[in-house]
Enzyme design. Structure first.
Site, PDB file in Angstrom:
ATOM      1  N   CYS A  88       7.177  -1.603  -6.305  1.00 39.54           N
ATOM      2  CA  CYS A  88       6.270  -0.506  -5.959  1.00 39.54           C
ATOM      3  C   CYS A  88       7.095   0.693  -5.474  1.00 39.54           C
ATOM      4  O   CYS A  88       8.323   0.620  -5.391  1.00 39.54           O
ATOM      5  CB  CYS A  88       5.303  -0.957  -4.865  1.00 39.54           C
ATOM      6  SG  CYS A  88       6.105  -1.201  -3.251  1.00 39.54           S
ATOM      7  N   HIS A 124       7.045  -7.062   1.808  1.00 43.42           N
ATOM      8  CA  HIS A 124       7.241  -7.279   0.369  1.00 43.42           C
ATOM      9  C   HIS A 124       8.512  -8.095   0.161  1.00 43.42           C
ATOM     10  O   HIS A 124       9.447  -8.039   0.968  1.00 43.42           O
ATOM     11  CB  HIS A 124       7.379  -5.944  -0.353  1.00 43.42           C
ATOM     12  CG  HIS A 124       6.101  -5.185  -0.471  1.00 43.42           C
ATOM     13  ND1 HIS A 124       5.840  -4.348  -1.529  1.00 43.42           N
ATOM     14  CD2 HIS A 124       5.005  -5.111   0.334  1.00 43.42           C
ATOM     15  CE1 HIS A 124       4.654  -3.808  -1.381  1.00 43.42           C
ATOM     16  NE2 HIS A 124       4.129  -4.246  -0.257  1.00 43.42           N
ATOM     17  N   GLU A 157      11.016  -7.650  -1.856  1.00 49.73           N
ATOM     18  CA  GLU A 157      12.226  -6.839  -1.959  1.00 49.73           C
ATOM     19  C   GLU A 157      12.726  -6.385  -0.593  1.00 49.73           C
ATOM     20  O   GLU A 157      13.933  -6.410  -0.330  1.00 49.73           O
ATOM     21  CB  GLU A 157      11.980  -5.596  -2.832  1.00 49.73           C
ATOM     22  CG  GLU A 157      11.548  -5.904  -4.243  1.00 49.73           C
ATOM     23  CD  GLU A 157      10.035  -5.903  -4.457  1.00 49.73           C
ATOM     24  OE1 GLU A 157       9.603  -5.496  -5.545  1.00 49.73           O
ATOM     25  OE2 GLU A 157       9.289  -6.324  -3.550  1.00 49.73           O
ATOM     26  N   CYS A 215       9.263  -0.173  -2.277  1.00 51.10           N
ATOM     27  CA  CYS A 215      10.421  -1.012  -2.580  1.00 51.10           C
ATOM     28  C   CYS A 215      11.434  -0.287  -3.454  1.00 51.10           C
ATOM     29  O   CYS A 215      12.640  -0.416  -3.236  1.00 51.10           O
ATOM     30  CB  CYS A 215       9.959  -2.312  -3.230  1.00 51.10           C
ATOM     31  SG  CYS A 215       8.994  -3.330  -2.075  1.00 51.10           S
TER      32      CYS A 215
END
Length: 160
Positions: A83, A53, A55, A86
Site C-alpha cells: 500500500c 502491516h 512490511e 508500506c
C-alpha cells in the site's frame, strides 16, 4: 525451486499465520546475503493499529538486525503489492529490491494505482519484480475474502 520461490514460500507461510488470526493474509520476509533477517505478517486487527502491516513489522525487525535504518543490499518478498504507507516505508528504508506475489488493483502502490517504488522524483528507487508465485498468493487472498463473506452471511442469518 528458485531462490525467489523459496523466499516467497516463507512469506506465504507467514501470510497463513495472519489468516489463522482472521487477518488479511499478507506475509513478508526481508533477505540479506541469501538469508532471511526479518519476518512479518499482517496484524492490524490483532494489534488494533493501522500500522501493523507485514512490511512495516519486517522493516522494523530488519533495522534492528542490521543496526541501521538503511536496508541497502536487502530484498523484501511480500505476498501482496504494498500500500502507500508500506511503499513509502520501503523507499525510506532504502531497500534495494521488492519481490511481489500478486498485485493489488484497489490499493497497490508498486504499479497498480501508483508506483511509489520506482519514481524518479525520489532520491531512492527500488527494483521491483512482480508475479512471483502469483497464483498461490492470489488464491490465498481470494479464499480469505470468500471465507469472510460466508462468516458474515452466517452471522446475519443467526441474527434473523
Amino acid at each position: 525451486m528458485t531462490e525467489q520461490e523459496r523466499f516467497m514460500k516463507e512469506a506465504i507461510r507467514l501470510a497463513k499465520k495472519a489468516y489463522a488470526l482472521e487477518e488479511v493474509p499478507i506475509g513478508c520476509v526481508i533477505v540479506r546475503d541469501g538469508k532471511i533477517i526479518a519476518r512479518g505478517y499482517n496484524r492490524r486487527n490483532t494489534d488494533k493499529t493501522a500500522l501493523a502491516h507485514a512490511e512495516i513489522a519486517a522493516i522494523k525487525k530488519a533495522c534492528r538486525v542490521v543496526g541501521d535504518w538503511r536496508l541497502e543490499g536487502c530484498s523484501m518478498y511480500v505476498t501482496l503489492e504494498p500500500c502507500q504507507m508500506c511503499a513509502g516505508a520501503i523507499v525510506q528504508s532504502r531497500l534495494t529490491e521488492v519481490i511481489i506475489g500478486c498485485m493489488n488493483p484497489k490499493a497497490g502502490c508498486a504499479g497498480s494505482i501508483l508506483n511509489l517504488l520506482e519514481m524518479d522524483q525520489f532520491n531512492h528507487q527500488v527494483q521491483v519484480k512482480r508475479g512471483v508465485m502469483e497464483e498461490e498468493c492470489s488464491a490465498m487472498l481470494s479464499g480469505f475474502f470468500r471465507d469472510l463473506r460466508e462468516k458474515k452471511k452466517k452471522a446475519k442469518k443467526k441474527e434473523e
